[in-house]
Motif scaffolding. Structure first.
Motif, PDB file in Angstrom:
ATOM      1  N   ALA B 100       1.610  -0.416  -3.819  1.00 61.81           N
ATOM      2  CA  ALA B 100       1.023  -1.673  -4.291  1.00 61.81           C
ATOM      3  C   ALA B 100       1.850  -2.854  -3.793  1.00 61.81           C
ATOM      4  O   ALA B 100       1.298  -3.886  -3.379  1.00 61.81           O
ATOM      5  CB  ALA B 100       0.971  -1.676  -5.816  1.00 61.81           C
ATOM      6  N   GLY B 101       3.175  -2.687  -3.805  1.00 61.24           N
ATOM      7  CA  GLY B 101       4.063  -3.759  -3.325  1.00 61.24           C
ATOM      8  C   GLY B 101       3.806  -4.077  -1.878  1.00 61.24           C
ATOM      9  O   GLY B 101       3.724  -5.253  -1.493  1.00 61.24           O
ATOM     10  N   LEU B 102       3.628  -3.038  -1.061  1.00 59.50           N
ATOM     11  CA  LEU B 102       3.363  -3.263   0.361  1.00 59.50           C
ATOM     12  C   LEU B 102       1.999  -3.927   0.543  1.00 59.50           C
ATOM     13  O   LEU B 102       1.862  -4.893   1.307  1.00 59.50           O
ATOM     14  CB  LEU B 102       3.407  -1.929   1.124  1.00 59.50           C
ATOM     15  N   GLY B 103       0.991  -3.430  -0.180  1.00 61.41           N
ATOM     16  CA  GLY B 103      -0.354  -4.018  -0.070  1.00 61.41           C
ATOM     17  C   GLY B 103      -0.348  -5.483  -0.457  1.00 61.41           C
ATOM     18  O   GLY B 103      -0.911  -6.341   0.255  1.00 61.41           O
ATOM     19  N   ALA B 104       0.308  -5.803  -1.582  1.00 60.22           N
ATOM     20  CA  ALA B 104       0.356  -7.203  -2.038  1.00 60.22           C
ATOM     21  C   ALA B 104       1.115  -8.060  -1.042  1.00 60.22           C
ATOM     22  O   ALA B 104       0.716  -9.205  -0.741  1.00 60.22           O
ATOM     23  CB  ALA B 104       1.022  -7.259  -3.411  1.00 60.22           C
ATOM     24  N   THR B 105       2.186  -7.511  -0.470  1.00 59.14           N
ATOM     25  CA  THR B 105       2.987  -8.278   0.496  1.00 59.14           C
ATOM     26  C   THR B 105       2.169  -8.577   1.758  1.00 59.14           C
ATOM     27  O   THR B 105       2.227  -9.683   2.303  1.00 59.14           O
ATOM     28  CB  THR B 105       4.276  -7.494   0.855  1.00 59.14           C
ATOM     29  N   THR B 121      -5.005 -10.135  -2.664  1.00 57.49           N
ATOM     30  CA  THR B 121      -3.766  -9.526  -3.187  1.00 57.49           C
ATOM     31  C   THR B 121      -4.059  -8.307  -4.075  1.00 57.49           C
ATOM     32  O   THR B 121      -3.525  -7.222  -3.803  1.00 57.49           O
ATOM     33  CB  THR B 121      -2.922 -10.573  -3.935  1.00 57.49           C
ATOM     34  N   PRO B 122      -4.890  -8.434  -5.124  1.00 58.37           N
ATOM     35  CA  PRO B 122      -5.148  -7.240  -5.939  1.00 58.37           C
ATOM     36  C   PRO B 122      -5.840  -6.128  -5.158  1.00 58.37           C
ATOM     37  O   PRO B 122      -5.557  -4.946  -5.359  1.00 58.37           O
ATOM     38  CB  PRO B 122      -6.046  -7.753  -7.071  1.00 58.37           C
ATOM     39  N   LEU B 123      -6.723  -6.527  -4.245  1.00 59.46           N
ATOM     40  CA  LEU B 123      -7.465  -5.526  -3.469  1.00 59.46           C
ATOM     41  C   LEU B 123      -6.523  -4.686  -2.604  1.00 59.46           C
ATOM     42  O   LEU B 123      -6.577  -3.456  -2.607  1.00 59.46           O
ATOM     43  CB  LEU B 123      -8.489  -6.251  -2.590  1.00 59.46           C
ATOM     44  N   LEU B 124      -5.640  -5.380  -1.877  1.00 61.22           N
ATOM     45  CA  LEU B 124      -4.710  -4.654  -1.005  1.00 61.22           C
ATOM     46  C   LEU B 124      -3.633  -3.926  -1.821  1.00 61.22           C
ATOM     47  O   LEU B 124      -3.143  -2.873  -1.409  1.00 61.22           O
ATOM     48  CB  LEU B 124      -4.066  -5.609   0.008  1.00 61.22           C
ATOM     49  N   ALA B 125      -3.263  -4.494  -2.958  1.00 59.76           N
ATOM     50  CA  ALA B 125      -2.288  -3.811  -3.823  1.00 59.76           C
ATOM     51  C   ALA B 125      -2.874  -2.492  -4.311  1.00 59.76           C
ATOM     52  O   ALA B 125      -2.208  -1.444  -4.293  1.00 59.76           O
ATOM     53  CB  ALA B 125      -1.918  -4.700  -5.008  1.00 59.76           C
ATOM     54  N   SER B 174       7.846 -16.541   5.649  1.00 59.68           N
ATOM     55  CA  SER B 174       8.461 -17.808   5.265  1.00 59.68           C
ATOM     56  C   SER B 174       9.099 -17.709   3.881  1.00 59.68           C
ATOM     57  O   SER B 174       8.813 -16.796   3.114  1.00 59.68           O
ATOM     58  CB  SER B 174       7.387 -18.890   5.239  1.00 59.68           C
ATOM     59  N   THR B 175       9.958 -18.693   3.556  1.00 62.70           N
ATOM     60  CA  THR B 175      10.630 -18.721   2.253  1.00 62.70           C
ATOM     61  C   THR B 175       9.615 -18.779   1.118  1.00 62.70           C
ATOM     62  O   THR B 175       9.770 -18.127   0.082  1.00 62.70           O
ATOM     63  CB  THR B 175      11.551 -19.958   2.179  1.00 62.70           C
ATOM     64  N   ASN B 176       8.564 -19.547   1.332  1.00 61.67           N
ATOM     65  CA  ASN B 176       7.519 -19.698   0.306  1.00 61.67           C
ATOM     66  C   ASN B 176       6.857 -18.348   0.006  1.00 61.67           C
ATOM     67  O   ASN B 176       6.659 -17.965  -1.152  1.00 61.67           O
ATOM     68  CB  ASN B 176       6.488 -20.721   0.795  1.00 61.67           C
ATOM     69  N   SER B 177       6.570 -17.598   1.077  1.00 60.93           N
ATOM     70  CA  SER B 177       5.931 -16.281   0.901  1.00 60.93           C
ATOM     71  C   SER B 177       6.877 -15.321   0.187  1.00 60.93           C
ATOM     72  O   SER B 177       6.463 -14.545  -0.678  1.00 60.93           O
ATOM     73  CB  SER B 177       5.545 -15.692   2.250  1.00 60.93           C
ATOM     74  N   ARG B 180       6.768 -15.902  -3.442  1.00 60.67           N
ATOM     75  CA  ARG B 180       5.515 -15.431  -4.064  1.00 60.67           C
ATOM     76  C   ARG B 180       5.501 -13.901  -4.182  1.00 60.67           C
ATOM     77  O   ARG B 180       5.034 -13.346  -5.179  1.00 60.67           O
ATOM     78  CB  ARG B 180       4.313 -15.939  -3.266  1.00 60.67           C
ATOM     79  N   VAL B 181       6.006 -13.252  -3.129  1.00 62.27           N
ATOM     80  CA  VAL B 181       6.089 -11.786  -3.196  1.00 62.27           C
ATOM     81  C   VAL B 181       7.008 -11.381  -4.340  1.00 62.27           C
ATOM     82  O   VAL B 181       6.700 -10.472  -5.131  1.00 62.27           O
ATOM     83  CB  VAL B 181       6.610 -11.193  -1.851  1.00 62.27           C
ATOM     84  N   TYR B 182       8.144 -12.064  -4.450  1.00 56.66           N
ATOM     85  CA  TYR B 182       9.129 -11.745  -5.473  1.00 56.66           C
ATOM     86  C   TYR B 182       8.521 -11.903  -6.876  1.00 56.66           C
ATOM     87  O   TYR B 182       8.689 -11.043  -7.739  1.00 56.66           O
ATOM     88  CB  TYR B 182      10.346 -12.662  -5.291  1.00 56.66           C
ATOM     89  N   ILE B 183       7.790 -12.999  -7.060  1.00 61.71           N
ATOM     90  CA  ILE B 183       7.148 -13.238  -8.375  1.00 61.71           C
ATOM     91  C   ILE B 183       6.145 -12.123  -8.674  1.00 61.71           C
ATOM     92  O   ILE B 183       6.075 -11.609  -9.777  1.00 61.71           O
ATOM     93  CB  ILE B 183       6.458 -14.634  -8.380  1.00 61.71           C
ATOM     94  N   TRP B 184       5.376 -11.726  -7.658  1.00 61.40           N
ATOM     95  CA  TRP B 184       4.385 -10.654  -7.852  1.00 61.40           C
ATOM     96  C   TRP B 184       5.080  -9.351  -8.237  1.00 61.40           C
ATOM     97  O   TRP B 184       4.655  -8.636  -9.131  1.00 61.40           O
ATOM     98  CB  TRP B 184       3.563 -10.465  -6.565  1.00 61.40           C
ATOM     99  N   LEU B 185       6.208  -9.080  -7.539  1.00 57.40           N
ATOM    100  CA  LEU B 185       6.909  -7.822  -7.798  1.00 57.40           C
ATOM    101  C   LEU B 185       7.455  -7.748  -9.227  1.00 57.40           C
ATOM    102  O   LEU B 185       7.593  -6.661  -9.779  1.00 57.40           O
ATOM    103  CB  LEU B 185       8.069  -7.642  -6.812  1.00 57.40           C
TER     104      LEU B 185
END
Lengths: 257, 336
Positions: B100-105, B121-125, B174-177, B180-185
């Motif tokens: 899920a982490g890879l899909g969301a990323t 994001t949810p779909l790929l996760a 990018s730093t922004n991404s 966002r990934v970190y927050i999702w994780l």
């Protein structure tokens, strides 16, 4: 028709033959003990009878039905198994553990019926375990624990029971108690027992019949008194065995060469 | 057992009320309850349109999603612990989290372009989680003929592969991404909506029912594979069904709320301390307790540092660990 019929049974693990061409018929209400040195194929044979291994050749039938074509549930209604080192799950009460033997009767989605509960209570009483019924299984001594495992197998109310070294780790008194209980079931309830034992004296005293295996092959099959006195038995163990009569019971003594 | 069941249901009701009433915007409990009753034809609501919007479009879907996530993660953790006969098992054991982490990323860093919309994001996760579990199942010898330890090792290998790929993608973005990934994780219910509830609800209902129904089978499995089979249990079929249901439900939840740790491992253990080792009792109580626990944890996460939010996974660990230790010590005192 025999209760248990084994016909030209062979079992392999990869390219290794574990047992080869074993034919054996056992009548109802008979205690048949399988003896032989380590690696003879005793455990493989009982596991195949219990349906845990598939034959590479030949068949095992119980009451005329092939074990290999039965579902797990059908098998559990016909043959019960006591393994050499049973798993005893911590936190489970003795009653709940014995009740696992009724799984095949009530299935996985229904609670045990009144009949199942009564069957468990009967077995607990028969094996004098009722006073321990609510105790955690891990608090039992080795002898009590083995009796509980036997109770679970008896709760399955099968026509055949297979036991792989059921007295391993028990002291002398508990060994005799365990085998006495089993013999009572054979005599009074017509249970057919297939057991493996290393102790030739106890094997000879309790079984009606001994089957000698060596290197996966059946070497000798006959009444206990004959097999313990046979040259084949001594040859399989590679040592001299002396049988003496003590109050009408055979005692097998290995003699150091 | 009955006492624990009643206490857990009371905790669930309290969690629901908390989820609706507690928040940065203060709305009196009586007015919220009055509004709830007015919707079933009892009395009149005294909420303003804005307050009604906050309750029914912000807090309610968040609370319901929290209930579903807590219930699913807790029951999946319990079933994993039963089927693998391993007290350290959690719903992420076979690579669901890593997948899920890879899909969301992939969605967040927009690999290949066109994926940067929130719906991807949810779909790929979900897709990543399911691919990870299926790959684990296949390389673990289809989980049927092999031992459970082979399956666990396959899960470790797959999780490592997916996590390292995800780390590589993060490092390239990018730093922004990365933020966002970190927050999702870290997991959050902040983006909960009725549509996300509707999306995961069928999965959760079906999977929770299957997991709870497997309680008796898991009790039988506690004696090991060979003995279970000799007792009449179709071990391989049960293992497949239970792992499939737990993984599917977990994947659906993770795709909606991200990775919320601790619930799947700690809730079944707390329940085990309270009701004993039978999965027939552990699993249904875990459903209710897990649901209540996560809603309470989310209430803390969104109010303690309002208007900013604490990561939900951090709160579940901070709240859950002391509760677990407390129950463990109380139980020890009772035993001695």
């Amino acid at each position: 028709m025999s209760t248990l019929e084994i016909n030209e049974l062979s079992v392999r693990a990869g390219s290794t033959a574990l047992i080869s061409d074993i034919t054996l018929n056992v009548e109802a209400g008979t205690w048949c003990t399988i003896v032989g040195p380590n690696g003879a194929g005793k455990t493989t044979l009982v596991e195949t009878i219990a349906g845990l291994r598939r034959p590479s050749k030949g068949t095992v039938s119980i009451a005329g039905e092939l074990v290999s074509s039965m579902s797990e549930r059908e098998r559990a209604l016909r043959v019960a198994l006591v393994t050499q080192h049973p798993t005893v799950p911590s936190g489970m009460s003795v009653r709940d553990y014995v009740a696992l033997g009724r799984t095949a009767y009530h299935g996985l989605l229904r609670a045990p019926s009144a009949g199942d509960r009564q069957a468990v209570a009967d077995v607990l009483a028969r094996l004098s375990l009722d006073e321990y019924a609510n105790r955690d299984v891990v608090t039992l001594s080795g002898g009590e624990r083995q009796r509980m495992v036997l109770a679970r197998a008896l709760a399955q109310a099968t026509m055949v029971m297979v036991l792989d070294e059921p007295i391993t780790g028990l002291d002398l008194r508990h060994q005799i108690t365990m085998l006495d209980l089993l013999q009572k079931e054979v005599r009074e309830c017509g249970l057919t027992v297939i057991a493996t034992l290393h102790d030739l004296t106890l094997a000879g005293q309790f079984a009606d019949r001994l089957v000698l295996l060596d290197h996966g092959r059946l070497v000798l099959d006959g009444p206990s008194g004959e097999v313990v006195r046979s040259q084949e038995l001594a040859d399989c163990y590679g040592m001299k065995l002396r049988v003496i009569d003590v109050d009408g019971a055979d005692v097998v003594i290995p003699v150091r060469r | 057992m009955a006492l624990v069941a009643v206490a857990t249901i009371i905790a669930l009701v309290a969690a629901v009320v908390c989820g609706l009433v507690v928040g940065p915007t203060s709305i009196a409990t009586t007015r919220v309850l009055g509004d709830v009753l007015s919707r079933v034809g009892l009395g009149h609501s005294t909420l303003t349109p804005l307050q009604s919007l906050i309750i029914w479009q912000v807090r309610a879907p968040r609370m319901v999603l929290g209930l579903l996530a807590g219930a699913m993660l807790a029951v999946a953790g319990g079933t994993y612990q039963g089927v693998f006969r391993n007290p350290l098992a959690d719903p992420y054991l076979l690579g669901v989290a890593a997948g899920a982490g890879l899909g969301a990323t992939i969605a967040i860093v927009d690999v290949g372009g066109g994926l940067a919309t929130p719906s991807w994001t949810p779909l790929l996760a979900f897709g990543g989680a399911m691919i990870a579990v299926i790959v684990t199942w296949v390389i673990g010898g289809r989980g049927l003929r092999s031992s459970t330890s082979t399956l666990i090792l396959a899960g470790v290998a797959v999780a490592s592969l997916f996590t390292s790929t995800q780390t590589f993608l993060q490092q390239q973005s990018s730093t922004n991404s990365i933020a966002r990934v970190y927050i999702w994780l870290l997991g959050s219910l902040a983006s909960a909506s009725w549509s996300s509830v509707t999306l995961v609800l069928p999965y959760v209902i079906v999977c929770v029912v299957i997991c709870v129904a497997a309680g008796q089978a898991l009790d039988v499995m506690s004696v090991g594979e060979d003995e279970s089979r000799s007792l009449g249990l179709p071990v391989r079929r049960v293992r497949f069904i239970v792992i499939a249901a737990s993984s599917l439900g977990t994947a659906a939840i993770v795709s909606a709320v991200g990775l919320i740790g601790f619930v799947g491992i700690i809730v079944p253990h707390i329940v085990r301390l309270l009701v004993g080792t039978s999965y027939r009792r552990i699993l249904p109580i875990s459903v209710v307790f897990g649901a209540a626990f996560l809603v309470f944890a989310d209430t803390i996460a969104r109010t303690v540092m309002a208007p900013s939010e604490l990561p939900l996974g951090v709160v579940t660990a901070i709240v859950g660990a002391p509760v677990f230790v407390l129950i463990l010590s109380l139980r020890r005192q009772m035993v001695t």
